[in-house]
Structure formats: C-alpha cells, structure tokens
Design a protein around this motif. Structure first.
Motif, PDB file in Angstrom:
ATOM      1  N   GLN A 185       0.816  -1.222   0.000  1.00 33.87           N
ATOM      2  CA  GLN A 185       0.000   0.000   0.000  1.00 33.87           C
ATOM      3  C   GLN A 185       0.847   1.268   0.000  1.00 33.87           C
ATOM      4  OE1 GLN A 185      -2.725  -0.299   3.302  1.00 33.87           O
ATOM      5  NE2 GLN A 185      -3.566  -2.252   2.572  1.00 33.87           N
ATOM      6  N   GLY A 186       2.164   1.121   0.090  1.00 35.70           N
ATOM      7  CA  GLY A 186       3.024   2.297  -0.005  1.00 35.70           C
ATOM      8  C   GLY A 186       3.522   2.814   1.321  1.00 35.70           C
ATOM      9  N   ASP A 187       3.293   4.090   1.604  1.00 33.71           N
ATOM     10  CA  ASP A 187       3.838   4.796   2.770  1.00 33.71           C
ATOM     11  C   ASP A 187       3.570   4.041   4.074  1.00 33.71           C
ATOM     12  OD1 ASP A 187       4.828   6.588   4.575  1.00 33.71           O
ATOM     13  OD2 ASP A 187       3.306   8.124   4.233  1.00 33.71           O
ATOM     14  N   LEU A 188       4.643   3.531   4.703  1.00 29.44           N
ATOM     15  CA  LEU A 188       4.503   2.740   5.937  1.00 29.44           C
ATOM     16  C   LEU A 188       4.422   3.612   7.178  1.00 29.44           C
ATOM     17  CD1 LEU A 188       7.006  -0.171   5.219  1.00 29.44           C
ATOM     18  CD2 LEU A 188       4.543  -0.117   4.847  1.00 29.44           C
ATOM     19  N   SER A 189       4.783   4.889   7.076  1.00 27.86           N
ATOM     20  CA  SER A 189       4.824   5.744   8.267  1.00 27.86           C
ATOM     21  C   SER A 189       3.449   5.998   8.864  1.00 27.86           C
ATOM     22  CB  SER A 189       5.527   7.069   7.955  1.00 27.86           C
ATOM     23  OG  SER A 189       4.775   7.794   6.995  1.00 27.86           O
ATOM     24  N   GLU A 190       2.407   5.949   8.047  1.00 25.56           N
ATOM     25  CA  GLU A 190       1.049   6.174   8.570  1.00 25.56           C
ATOM     26  C   GLU A 190       0.128   5.006   8.228  1.00 25.56           C
ATOM     27  OE1 GLU A 190      -0.497   9.951   7.433  1.00 25.56           O
ATOM     28  OE2 GLU A 190       1.354  10.996   7.934  1.00 25.56           O
ATOM     29  N   ASN A 191       0.696   3.808   8.215  1.00 30.94           N
ATOM     30  CA  ASN A 191      -0.062   2.636   7.807  1.00 30.94           C
ATOM     31  C   ASN A 191      -0.404   1.791   9.046  1.00 30.94           C
ATOM     32  OD1 ASN A 191      -0.858   0.104   6.804  1.00 30.94           O
ATOM     33  ND2 ASN A 191       0.291   0.421   4.909  1.00 30.94           N
ATOM     34  N   ALA A 192      -1.633   1.948   9.521  1.00 31.44           N
ATOM     35  CA  ALA A 192      -2.066   1.252  10.743  1.00 31.44           C
ATOM     36  C   ALA A 192      -2.066  -0.261  10.559  1.00 31.44           C
ATOM     37  CB  ALA A 192      -3.453   1.733  11.159  1.00 31.44           C
ATOM     38  N   GLU A 193      -2.438  -0.735   9.370  1.00 28.07           N
ATOM     39  CA  GLU A 193      -2.460  -2.191   9.114  1.00 28.07           C
ATOM     40  C   GLU A 193      -1.047  -2.778   9.244  1.00 28.07           C
ATOM     41  OE1 GLU A 193      -3.957  -0.043   6.950  1.00 28.07           O
ATOM     42  OE2 GLU A 193      -6.064  -0.544   7.271  1.00 28.07           O
ATOM     43  N   TYR A 194      -0.063  -2.027   8.717  1.00 30.89           N
ATOM     44  CA  TYR A 194       1.326  -2.485   8.790  1.00 30.89           C
ATOM     45  C   TYR A 194       1.784  -2.556  10.250  1.00 30.89           C
ATOM     46  CZ  TYR A 194       6.405  -2.607   8.184  1.00 30.89           C
ATOM     47  OH  TYR A 194       7.719  -2.954   8.249  1.00 30.89           O
ATOM     48  N   ASP A 195       1.502  -1.493  11.008  1.00 32.02           N
ATOM     49  CA  ASP A 195       1.896  -1.464  12.424  1.00 32.02           C
ATOM     50  C   ASP A 195       1.238  -2.600  13.200  1.00 32.02           C
ATOM     51  OD1 ASP A 195       3.475   0.764  12.003  1.00 32.02           O
ATOM     52  OD2 ASP A 195       1.960   2.183  12.701  1.00 32.02           O
ATOM     53  N   ALA A 196      -0.049  -2.823  12.957  1.00 30.51           N
ATOM     54  CA  ALA A 196      -0.772  -3.891  13.657  1.00 30.51           C
ATOM     55  C   ALA A 196      -0.197  -5.258  13.287  1.00 30.51           C
ATOM     56  CB  ALA A 196      -2.259  -3.829  13.328  1.00 30.51           C
ATOM     57  N   ALA A 197       0.099  -5.451  12.004  1.00 36.77           N
ATOM     58  CA  ALA A 197       0.644  -6.735  11.559  1.00 36.77           C
ATOM     59  C   ALA A 197       2.039  -6.965  12.148  1.00 36.77           C
ATOM     60  CB  ALA A 197       0.685  -6.793  10.031  1.00 36.77           C
ATOM     61  N   LYS A 198       2.857  -5.933  12.219  1.00 39.48           N
ATOM     62  CA  LYS A 198       4.199  -6.064  12.813  1.00 39.48           C
ATOM     63  C   LYS A 198       4.091  -6.387  14.311  1.00 39.48           C
ATOM     64  CE  LYS A 198       7.820  -5.522  11.168  1.00 39.48           C
ATOM     65  NZ  LYS A 198       8.731  -6.538  10.615  1.00 39.48           N
ATOM     66  N   ASP A 199       3.152  -5.737  15.009  1.00 36.90           N
ATOM     67  CA  ASP A 199       2.935  -6.039  16.429  1.00 36.90           C
ATOM     68  C   ASP A 199       2.519  -7.495  16.598  1.00 36.90           C
ATOM     69  OD1 ASP A 199       3.583  -3.449  17.140  1.00 36.90           O
ATOM     70  OD2 ASP A 199       1.499  -2.825  17.508  1.00 36.90           O
ATOM     71  N   ARG A 200       1.597  -7.935  15.755  1.00 36.27           N
ATOM     72  CA  ARG A 200       1.101  -9.318  15.815  1.00 36.27           C
ATOM     73  C   ARG A 200       2.249 -10.293  15.541  1.00 36.27           C
ATOM     74  NH1 ARG A 200      -1.759 -12.746  17.979  1.00 36.27           N
ATOM     75  NH2 ARG A 200      -2.617 -14.418  16.750  1.00 36.27           N
ATOM     76  N   GLN A 201       3.083  -9.947  14.560  1.00 41.20           N
ATOM     77  CA  GLN A 201       4.225 -10.802  14.234  1.00 41.20           C
ATOM     78  C   GLN A 201       5.157 -10.924  15.441  1.00 41.20           C
ATOM     79  OE1 GLN A 201       7.170  -9.350  11.417  1.00 41.20           O
ATOM     80  NE2 GLN A 201       7.396 -11.428  10.590  1.00 41.20           N
ATOM     81  N   GLY A 202       5.396  -9.815  16.115  1.00 40.22           N
ATOM     82  CA  GLY A 202       6.251  -9.837  17.301  1.00 40.22           C
ATOM     83  C   GLY A 202       5.682 -10.730  18.387  1.00 40.22           C
ATOM     84  N   PHE A 203       4.361 -10.646  18.581  1.00 43.47           N
ATOM     85  CA  PHE A 203       3.709 -11.489  19.578  1.00 43.47           C
ATOM     86  C   PHE A 203       3.840 -12.968  19.204  1.00 43.47           C
ATOM     87  CE2 PHE A 203       0.038 -14.023  20.769  1.00 43.47           C
ATOM     88  CZ  PHE A 203       0.122 -13.951  22.153  1.00 43.47           C
ATOM     89  N   ILE A 204       3.550 -13.294  17.941  1.00 43.79           N
ATOM     90  CA  ILE A 204       3.599 -14.690  17.471  1.00 43.79           C
ATOM     91  C   ILE A 204       5.006 -15.258  17.629  1.00 43.79           C
ATOM     92  CG2 ILE A 204       3.458 -16.155  15.406  1.00 43.79           C
ATOM     93  CD1 ILE A 204       1.056 -14.370  14.535  1.00 43.79           C
ATOM     94  N   GLU A 205       6.021 -14.494  17.197  1.00 42.77           N
ATOM     95  CA  GLU A 205       7.406 -14.983  17.294  1.00 42.77           C
ATOM     96  C   GLU A 205       7.810 -15.170  18.756  1.00 42.77           C
ATOM     97  OE1 GLU A 205       9.056 -16.180  14.757  1.00 42.77           O
ATOM     98  OE2 GLU A 205       7.476 -15.528  13.388  1.00 42.77           O
TER      99      GLU A 205
END
Length: 160
Positions: A40-60
C-alpha cells in the motif's frame, strides 16, 4: 544444569498443538498481512502495517516461549505412575472438605495447564503443596483466604 518443568502428557500435547498452529497458520498469515500492507506504499502512517508487525512480534515471542517450555518439559503420563497411593504430580485427588462435607476432585498439573474450572490445579498452589506425599485417609490442611481448611483425601488415582 537446565531446570525441567513437569507437565502432563495432555498438557504437552496442547502446547505442541498451539506451537504447530502458530508456525503453520498464524505466522504465514501475518507475513502475508505485512506484505499486503507494504504494497500500500507509505509505511509511516499505515495502521495495518503497524498492527501486523505487532502481531508478528507477539507470534514470534510465543513460538520462542513454547519451544523453550517444551525443551525444558519433563513429560509425565499419569497413567504410568506407580506412587503407591501417594499424591504426586499428575495424580487426580478426590477430597472432602471436613467442615462442609463438600467433595471436590483435582488433578495436580504444571503451571501452563492449571485451570481451576476444569479441576486442574498448579503443582505450586497451596492446596497442591498440602496434598503432595499424602495418601487416602490422610488429612491436608490448607491456608485459605478465609482461614485454614481441612480436607480428607478420599481417593487418589493415576489416570491420563
């Protein structure tokens, strides 16, 4: 020397199933979500990206935690125990509260398996510590919030 953590066979199977689910379903799913959010492009204001990265951290983190617990696990099959009628880890104990006459049944399990609603009590709980080493006919005293409770051990079984 590494410390072993006692766990019943059933408890170990539950941890293995959760680990399998995390590695084969949730990890690939979150990786896809991150890839889609990146597209989707710009990651600085991408809530889906932030949520997915948080989820990834939890899963790992959970995968590492489960792998560590399983590596340190001393798996005990209650049906293979022969403790001569004594209350030990994995045993199912039927108790009668002396004052009320109420009966309860508990299995003594590891920390990760404990669930009071299912009658599974943690080996390090006050009631389990009071029961360990006792046998049918013995009385166990437990310091409860409302004072000391006395339980007679009615039956001790070693079943899975």
């Amino acid at each position: 020397m590494a410390t072993t953590i006692p766990i019943t066979k059933r408890g170990a199977e539950k941890l293995k199933a959760e680990l399998h689910e995390l590695k084969t379903v949730q990890r690939p799913s979150v990786i896809n979500a991150i890839a889609e959010a990146r597209a989707q492009g710009d990651l600085s204001e991408n809530a889906e990206y932030d949520a997915a990265k948080d989820r990834q951290g939890f899963i790992e983190g959970r995968i590492r935690e489960l792998e560590g617990k399983l590596a340190a696990a001393q798996i005990i099959d209650p049906s293979q125990l022969d403790a001569g009628g004594k209350v030990v880890f994995g045993a199912t104990v039927e108790l009668e509260e002396e004052e009320s006459g109420d009966t309860v049944k508990y299995q003594i399990v590891g920390e990760d398996e404990a669930n009071l609603k299912e009658g599974l009590i943690n080996i390090s709980s006050p009631i389990a510590r009071a029961l360990i080493g006792k046998e049918e006919g013995d009385t166990a005293e437990v310091q409860a919030p409302g004072g000391v409770k006395r339980y007679e051990i009615v039956a001790v079984r070693y079943a899975a």
